[in-house]
Design a protein around this motif. Structure first.
Motif, PDB file in Angstrom:
ATOM      1  N   SER A  41      -0.344  41.695 -47.737  1.00 53.13           N
ATOM      2  CA  SER A  41      -1.608  41.463 -47.022  1.00 53.13           C
ATOM      3  C   SER A  41      -2.729  41.168 -48.004  1.00 53.13           C
ATOM      4  O   SER A  41      -3.752  41.843 -48.010  1.00 53.13           O
ATOM      5  N   PRO A  42      -2.555  40.180 -48.848  1.00 50.39           N
ATOM      6  CA  PRO A  42      -3.555  39.933 -49.894  1.00 50.39           C
ATOM      7  C   PRO A  42      -4.941  39.587 -49.349  1.00 50.39           C
ATOM      8  O   PRO A  42      -5.932  39.789 -50.040  1.00 50.39           O
ATOM      9  N   LEU A  43      -5.029  39.109 -48.132  1.00 51.08           N
ATOM     10  CA  LEU A  43      -6.346  38.792 -47.576  1.00 51.08           C
ATOM     11  C   LEU A  43      -7.160  40.049 -47.311  1.00 51.08           C
ATOM     12  O   LEU A  43      -8.385  39.992 -47.235  1.00 51.08           O
ATOM     13  N   LEU A  44      -6.492  41.189 -47.176  1.00 52.32           N
ATOM     14  CA  LEU A  44      -7.190  42.451 -46.943  1.00 52.32           C
ATOM     15  C   LEU A  44      -7.608  43.137 -48.242  1.00 52.32           C
ATOM     16  O   LEU A  44      -8.390  44.067 -48.235  1.00 52.32           O
ATOM     17  N   LEU A  45      -7.078  42.658 -49.341  1.00 49.77           N
ATOM     18  CA  LEU A  45      -7.347  43.271 -50.634  1.00 49.77           C
ATOM     19  C   LEU A  45      -8.708  42.817 -51.153  1.00 49.77           C
ATOM     20  O   LEU A  45      -8.958  41.632 -51.309  1.00 49.77           O
ATOM     21  N   THR A  46      -9.568  43.782 -51.420  1.00 46.21           N
ATOM     22  CA  THR A  46     -10.904  43.452 -51.910  1.00 46.21           C
ATOM     23  C   THR A  46     -10.939  43.482 -53.439  1.00 46.21           C
ATOM     24  O   THR A  46     -10.068  44.057 -54.091  1.00 46.21           O
ATOM     25  N   GLU A  47     -11.959  42.888 -53.973  1.00 44.52           N
ATOM     26  CA  GLU A  47     -12.161  42.908 -55.415  1.00 44.52           C
ATOM     27  C   GLU A  47     -12.333  44.343 -55.907  1.00 44.52           C
ATOM     28  O   GLU A  47     -11.790  44.722 -56.951  1.00 44.52           O
ATOM     29  N   ALA A  48     -13.039  45.158 -55.148  1.00 46.37           N
ATOM     30  CA  ALA A  48     -13.244  46.562 -55.526  1.00 46.37           C
ATOM     31  C   ALA A  48     -11.919  47.320 -55.541  1.00 46.37           C
ATOM     32  O   ALA A  48     -11.670  48.139 -56.432  1.00 46.37           O
ATOM     33  N   ARG A  49     -11.060  47.049 -54.567  1.00 49.48           N
ATOM     34  CA  ARG A  49      -9.757  47.718 -54.501  1.00 49.48           C
ATOM     35  C   ARG A  49      -8.884  47.302 -55.689  1.00 49.48           C
ATOM     36  O   ARG A  49      -8.217  48.131 -56.296  1.00 49.48           O
ATOM     37  N   ALA A  50      -8.890  46.021 -56.030  1.00 49.00           N
ATOM     38  CA  ALA A  50      -8.130  45.553 -57.182  1.00 49.00           C
ATOM     39  C   ALA A  50      -8.646  46.211 -58.461  1.00 49.00           C
ATOM     40  O   ALA A  50      -7.862  46.620 -59.321  1.00 49.00           O
ATOM     41  N   ALA A  51      -9.957  46.357 -58.585  1.00 47.35           N
ATOM     42  CA  ALA A  51     -10.548  47.012 -59.753  1.00 47.35           C
ATOM     43  C   ALA A  51     -10.128  48.476 -59.815  1.00 47.35           C
ATOM     44  O   ALA A  51      -9.829  49.010 -60.893  1.00 47.35           O
ATOM     45  N   ASP A  52     -10.071  49.137 -58.655  1.00 44.15           N
ATOM     46  CA  ASP A  52      -9.637  50.530 -58.591  1.00 44.15           C
ATOM     47  C   ASP A  52      -8.180  50.666 -59.046  1.00 44.15           C
ATOM     48  O   ASP A  52      -7.831  51.584 -59.789  1.00 44.15           O
TER      49      ASP A  52
END
Length: 102
Positions: A71-82
Motif C-alpha cells: 500500500s505505498p500510496l498510504l505511506l507518508t514521508e514522515a512514516r518512511a523517515a520513522d
C-alpha cells in the motif's frame, strides 16, 4: 519527495533492519530466524542482551511491512523517515555488538 522515493526509503529500512537483526542473532546466538513468521525474528532478537532494547525497532518495521510493500500510496514521508530512524538505531546496535565481539 516523490512516492517512489518514499517507498524506496521504507523498503531500504526493511532490508537494513532484517539484516541487522539477523547479524545480531548470528553473532550472539549462532543462529538466525529463517521461518515465514517474522515475529520469530523479533522473539529471537529479544533472547540477546542487546536485542532486549533493540527488538522494538524490528517489531515496528514488521508492523509496517504490508503498508510499505503493498500500500505505498498510504505511506507518508514522515512514516518512511520513522522507519529509517528505527533502522538506524538497530544498525547502530548491530555495529556495537559486532565491535564488542571482534
Amino acid at each position: 519527495m516523490t512516492r517512489t522515493e518514499v517507498r524506496t526509503r521504507a523498503l531500504h529500512a526493511h532490508a537494513f533492519l532484517t539484516a541487522a537483526g539477523d547479524s545480531i542473532c548470528g553473532a550472539v546466538l549462532g543462529e538466525r530466524a529463517a521461518g515465514q513468521d517474522h515475529g520469530d525474528a523479533v522473539a529471537m532478537l529479544r533472547r540477546t542482551e542487546p536485542g532486549k532494547r533493540l527488538a522494538q525497532h524490528l517489531a515496528r518495521l514488521i508492523d509496517s511491512k504490508t503498508e510499505t510493500q503493498y500500500s505505498p500510496l498510504l505511506l507518508t514521508e514522515a512514516r518512511a523517515a520513522d522507519l529509517l530512524k528505527a533502522a538506524r538505531r538497530l544498525v547502530d546496535g548491530m555495529d556495537d555488538v559486532l565491535r564488542t565481539l571482534s
